[in-house]
Design an enzyme around this catalytic site. Structure first.
Site, PDB file in Angstrom:
ATOM      1  N   GLY A  15      80.489  25.707  82.446  1.00 42.55           N
ATOM      2  CA  GLY A  15      81.126  26.346  83.136  1.00 42.55           C
ATOM      3  C   GLY A  15      80.548  25.933  84.705  1.00 42.55           C
ATOM      4  O   GLY A  15      81.395  26.301  85.679  1.00 42.55           O
ATOM      5  N   GLY A  70      73.447  29.799  84.802  1.00 42.79           N
ATOM      6  CA  GLY A  70      73.846  29.244  84.118  1.00 42.79           C
ATOM      7  C   GLY A  70      72.563  29.766  82.536  1.00 42.79           C
ATOM      8  O   GLY A  70      71.848  31.093  83.051  1.00 42.79           O
ATOM      9  N   ILE A  71      71.514  28.990  81.432  1.00 40.62           N
ATOM     10  CA  ILE A  71      70.682  28.801  80.666  1.00 40.62           C
ATOM     11  C   ILE A  71      69.540  28.711  81.615  1.00 40.62           C
ATOM     12  O   ILE A  71      69.656  27.469  81.927  1.00 40.62           O
ATOM     13  CB  ILE A  71      71.334  27.880  79.192  1.00 40.62           C
ATOM     14  CG1 ILE A  71      72.934  28.624  79.299  1.00 40.62           C
ATOM     15  CG2 ILE A  71      70.315  28.352  78.040  1.00 40.62           C
ATOM     16  CD1 ILE A  71      72.804  27.655  77.563  1.00 40.62           C
ATOM     17  N   GLY A  72      68.387  28.720  80.948  1.00 39.07           N
ATOM     18  CA  GLY A  72      67.522  27.915  80.858  1.00 39.07           C
ATOM     19  C   GLY A  72      66.324  28.797  82.140  1.00 39.07           C
ATOM     20  O   GLY A  72      66.920  29.875  82.061  1.00 39.07           O
ATOM     21  N   ALA A  73      65.139  28.137  81.842  1.00 40.22           N
ATOM     22  CA  ALA A  73      64.011  28.742  82.626  1.00 40.22           C
ATOM     23  C   ALA A  73      64.382  28.519  84.336  1.00 40.22           C
ATOM     24  O   ALA A  73      63.474  29.611  84.630  1.00 40.22           O
ATOM     25  CB  ALA A  73      63.055  27.767  82.613  1.00 40.22           C
ATOM     26  N   ILE A  74      65.429  27.880  85.211  1.00 40.18           N
ATOM     27  CA  ILE A  74      65.370  28.133  85.723  1.00 40.18           C
ATOM     28  C   ILE A  74      65.950  29.595  86.712  1.00 40.18           C
ATOM     29  O   ILE A  74      65.905  30.465  87.534  1.00 40.18           O
ATOM     30  CB  ILE A  74      66.342  27.145  86.926  1.00 40.18           C
ATOM     31  CG1 ILE A  74      64.642  25.780  86.677  1.00 40.18           C
ATOM     32  CG2 ILE A  74      66.594  27.403  88.510  1.00 40.18           C
ATOM     33  CD1 ILE A  74      65.479  24.618  87.574  1.00 40.18           C
ATOM     34  N   GLU A 113      79.455  33.565  83.075  1.00 38.30           N
ATOM     35  CA  GLU A 113      79.680  32.776  81.589  1.00 38.30           C
ATOM     36  C   GLU A 113      79.436  33.570  80.853  1.00 38.30           C
ATOM     37  O   GLU A 113      79.605  34.060  79.682  1.00 38.30           O
ATOM     38  CB  GLU A 113      80.318  31.395  81.974  1.00 38.30           C
ATOM     39  CG  GLU A 113      79.105  30.834  82.073  1.00 38.30           C
ATOM     40  CD  GLU A 113      79.255  28.939  81.326  1.00 38.30           C
ATOM     41  OE1 GLU A 113      79.812  28.792  82.356  1.00 38.30           O
ATOM     42  OE2 GLU A 113      78.696  28.390  80.689  1.00 38.30           O
TER      43      GLU A 113
HETATM   44  N1  COA Z   1      66.266  10.987  84.950  1.00 39.38           N
HETATM   45  C1  COA Z   1      65.747  10.804  83.093  1.00 39.38           C
HETATM   46  N2  COA Z   1      65.887  11.957  82.625  1.00 39.38           N
HETATM   47  C2  COA Z   1      66.065  13.006  83.124  1.00 39.38           C
HETATM   48  C3  COA Z   1      66.583  13.409  84.088  1.00 39.38           C
HETATM   49  C4  COA Z   1      66.070  12.364  85.227  1.00 39.38           C
HETATM   50  N3  COA Z   1      66.670  12.690  86.195  1.00 39.38           N
HETATM   51  N4  COA Z   1      66.785  14.699  84.471  1.00 39.38           N
HETATM   52  C5  COA Z   1      66.096  15.497  82.716  1.00 39.38           C
HETATM   53  N5  COA Z   1      66.158  14.124  82.465  1.00 39.38           N
HETATM   54  C6  COA Z   1      65.671  14.908  81.070  1.00 39.38           C
HETATM   55  C7  COA Z   1      64.599  15.285  80.737  1.00 39.38           C
HETATM   56  O1  COA Z   1      62.993  15.035  80.890  1.00 39.38           O
HETATM   57  C8  COA Z   1      64.627  15.305  79.335  1.00 39.38           C
HETATM   58  O2  COA Z   1      64.318  15.326  78.564  1.00 39.38           O
HETATM   59  P1  COA Z   1      63.985  15.610  76.973  1.00 39.38           P
HETATM   60  O3  COA Z   1      64.634  16.312  76.168  1.00 39.38           O
HETATM   61  O4  COA Z   1      63.639  14.159  75.748  1.00 39.38           O
HETATM   62  O5  COA Z   1      62.393  16.309  77.132  1.00 39.38           O
HETATM   63  C9  COA Z   1      65.915  16.521  79.393  1.00 39.38           C
HETATM   64  O6  COA Z   1      66.427  15.463  80.307  1.00 39.38           O
HETATM   65  C10 COA Z   1      66.776  17.695  79.590  1.00 39.38           C
HETATM   66  O7  COA Z   1      66.119  18.129  80.969  1.00 39.38           O
HETATM   67  P2  COA Z   1      65.846  19.185  80.962  1.00 39.38           P
HETATM   68  O8  COA Z   1      65.079  18.973  82.939  1.00 39.38           O
HETATM   69  O9  COA Z   1      64.691  19.767  80.275  1.00 39.38           O
HETATM   70  O10 COA Z   1      67.107  20.454  80.685  1.00 39.38           O
HETATM   71  P3  COA Z   1      67.531  21.972  80.867  1.00 39.38           P
HETATM   72  O11 COA Z   1      66.897  21.624  79.558  1.00 39.38           O
HETATM   73  O12 COA Z   1      66.838  22.177  82.346  1.00 39.38           O
HETATM   74  O13 COA Z   1      68.586  21.959  81.564  1.00 39.38           O
HETATM   75  C11 COA Z   1      70.550  20.880  81.964  1.00 39.38           C
HETATM   76  C12 COA Z   1      69.217  20.752  82.653  1.00 39.38           C
HETATM   77  C13 COA Z   1      70.873  19.912  83.741  1.00 39.38           C
HETATM   78  C14 COA Z   1      71.384  19.590  81.201  1.00 39.38           C
HETATM   79  C15 COA Z   1      71.846  22.242  81.899  1.00 39.38           C
HETATM   80  O14 COA Z   1      71.535  22.581  82.903  1.00 39.38           O
HETATM   81  C16 COA Z   1      73.388  21.115  81.732  1.00 39.38           C
HETATM   82  O15 COA Z   1      73.773  21.485  81.156  1.00 39.38           O
HETATM   83  N6  COA Z   1      73.933  21.476  82.747  1.00 39.38           N
HETATM   84  C17 COA Z   1      75.177  21.746  82.296  1.00 39.38           C
HETATM   85  C18 COA Z   1      76.081  22.601  82.336  1.00 39.38           C
HETATM   86  C19 COA Z   1      76.197  23.834  83.170  1.00 39.38           C
HETATM   87  O16 COA Z   1      75.694  23.755  84.040  1.00 39.38           O
HETATM   88  N7  COA Z   1      76.869  24.827  82.606  1.00 39.38           N
HETATM   89  C20 COA Z   1      76.658  26.493  83.242  1.00 39.38           C
HETATM   90  C21 COA Z   1      75.728  27.378  83.302  1.00 39.38           C
HETATM   91  S1  COA Z   1      75.357  28.069  80.963  1.00 39.38           S
END
Ligand code: COA
Length: 432
Positions: A335, A214-218, A237
């Site tokens: 995805g 996926g996207i991002g730091a992880i 994807e």
């Molecule tokens: N309770 C409250 N707030 C939460 C939370 C929880 N359990 N988990 C995350 N948050 C908040 C974070 O603090 C952050 O808030 P901010 O923007 O105000 O700082 C926000 O939600 C986003 O969380 P973060 O962990 O920074 O998100 P991320 O950029 O690492 O993305 C997903 C994580 C889950 C949002 C992202 O992976 C996603 O959209 N996944 C679904 C789509 C996908 O998996 N596609 C396939 C690959 S592209």
């Protein structure tokens, strides 16, 4: 007529091109870093002429000017994925959200969500008059194929990617030349927590596996720990700069892929110029529309497919919430489920859901007894495979509710394990 003559006839300014948009039209905008900024800007500048234009977009990486409060009545955004620049409009009731699997967007575009106009960004035509969709083929190509009118921003800096990624000049209704940088997504900061998660995920990956990231730091952190693996493949994807590094290091070779051997298969790309230069005219990378790449039946044809995605909350049954915090929509399914299902059906496949154990600087546990009121389950407990945090890995597939709860408490942040254990003892009527 030769395509070069057609091209010259269709050439115009962005302001002239957007005159083809009419009030009441549905406009679908090209995805992520391929969004055609000049056309969006010109369409928004033409707001006084337009009423009730629906703007459909998945990940919006630009500033989404059609979402501004003063655009109400002129444009209404229909988000297939909510991001930083569209979230406020959704929260304030000025934009809509359509929940949809990424793999199913092209079918919607050919049916109930059929576009009047597609705004796309393309590479310049090759000697046969074909332009490449470059960094985003996904739903962008199907949108251009389904639309009555196609307005194209032609950018010499758009890489010419290969695969099922081309459109002929004769299919375009207006051509707007704009030589400007493609939007870039700088590599995310990878901290200690992400590194620990990356290490745990990497331990689930074997030589010869095919990866979805996926996207991002992880995902970026996972790649850091794959340097000793051999012959990894890509069917994803999207991918970013981290993959280029592993290709150059000889780790990603696609050599052991049983499906599209020798090729990285992908539907869109987001990264820096380094990535865009790597994919340009590169036969190692094949791009296809998302209803092919993300179709779980297609994904499953890859043996040993490992999917890695992220989420915001997991309850003690293993229900995964990825797109909302309570009722607040923060993203979209993308995805995730496509790949979890594809991985589950793949011979030797595995799906990983990876997340830090806490949110809000450690104040909130992401592993919870019950998901937040209003939150939508993204990946069900029937589909989830492994859950990984910085504290380790919980294998959930085939496990009882009691075993799942134990495994998840074991990877929760230590500050929250006490409360979760009390919940376990209440729920299962036994000492933890
Ligand atoms: N309770 C409250 N707030 C939460 C939370 C929880 N359990 N988990 C995350 N948050 C908040 C974070 O603090 C952050 O808030 P901010 O923007 O105000 O700082 C926000 O939600 C986003 O969380 P973060 O962990 O920074 O998100 P991320 O950029 O690492 O993305 C997903 C994580 C889950 C949002 C992202 O992976 C996603 O959209 N996944 C679904 C789509 C996908 O998996 N596609 C396939 C690959 S592209």
């Amino acid at each position: 007529m030769h395509w070069t003559t057609l091209y010259e006839q269709k050439k115009c300014t962005a302001a002239q091109a957007v005159k083809k948009i009419q009030s009441g039209d549905r406009v679908v905008v090209g995805h992520a870093v391929s969004e055609p900024a000049r056309l969006i800007e010109a369409m928004t500048a033409d707001a006084p002429r337009l009423r009730d234009v629906e703007v459909v977009h998945m990940i919006a990486m630009g500033d989404s000017p059609y979402c501004r409060p003063e655009m109400e009545g002129h444009f209404r955004h229909n988000a297939l994925f909510v991001g930083a620049n569209t979230r406020k409009a959704v929260e304030e009731g000025r934009a809509d959200v359509t929940p949809v699997y990424f793999s199913e967007i092209p079918a919607l575009l050919r049916g109930s969500l059929s576009p009047d106009v597609a705004l796309v960004q393309l590479s310049p035509p090759d000697s046969h008059g074909y332009c490449s969709f470059g960094v985003a083929v996904d739903y962008t190509k199907p949108a251009a194929e389904a639309a009555r009118v196609v307005l194209a921003q032609i950018n010499p800096r758009m890489p010419r990617t290969l695969g099922d990624s081309f459109i002929h000049v004769s299919r375009l209704d207006a051509v707007v030349e704009a030589d400007e940088p493609i939007l870039e997504l700088p590599p995310p900061a990878v901290g200690e927590v992400e590194r620990a998660i990356g290490r745990h995920c990497a331990s689930l990956i074997r030589d010869g596996d095919t990866l979805q990231l996926g996207i991002g730091a992880i995902p970026d952190a996972v790649l850091l720990f794959l340097k000793d693996k051999k012959d990894l493949g890509i069917h994803s994807e999207m991918f970013s700069d981290g993959v280029v590094e592993l290709v150059e290091a000889g780790v990603i070779t696609n050599a052991r892929k049983n499906f599209h051997p020798g090729k990285s298969v992908v539907t869109f790309l987001m990264g820096t110029r380094r990535l865009y230069d790597y994919v340009h005219d590169n036969p190692e990378v094949e791009m296809y529309p998302v209803d092919y790449v993300n179709d779980p039946r297609v994904i499953a044809q890859n043996d040993n497919l490992v999917s890695i995605n992220s989420c915001v909350q997991v309850d003690l049954m293993g229900q995964v919430v990825s797109t909302s915090v309570g009722l607040r929509q923060i993203s979209g399914v993308g995805g995730q489920v496509d790949f979890v299902r594809g991985a589950n059906m793949s011979r030797g496949g595995r799906s990983i859901m990876a997340m830090p154990s806490t949110a809000a600087h450690g104040a909130i546990s992401k592993i919870v007894p019950l998901i937040d009121e209003g939150a939508a389950v993204t990946t069900s407990r029937y589909d989830v495979g492994y859950v990984v945090t910085e504290y380790g890995t919980a294998e959930l597939r085939g496990k009882t509710l009691r075993q799942r709860a134990r495994a998840l408490i074991g990877i929760a942040h230590p500050d929250f394990r006490g409360g979760l254990r009390e919940e376990y003892e209440r729920r299962f009527r036994e000492r933890f």
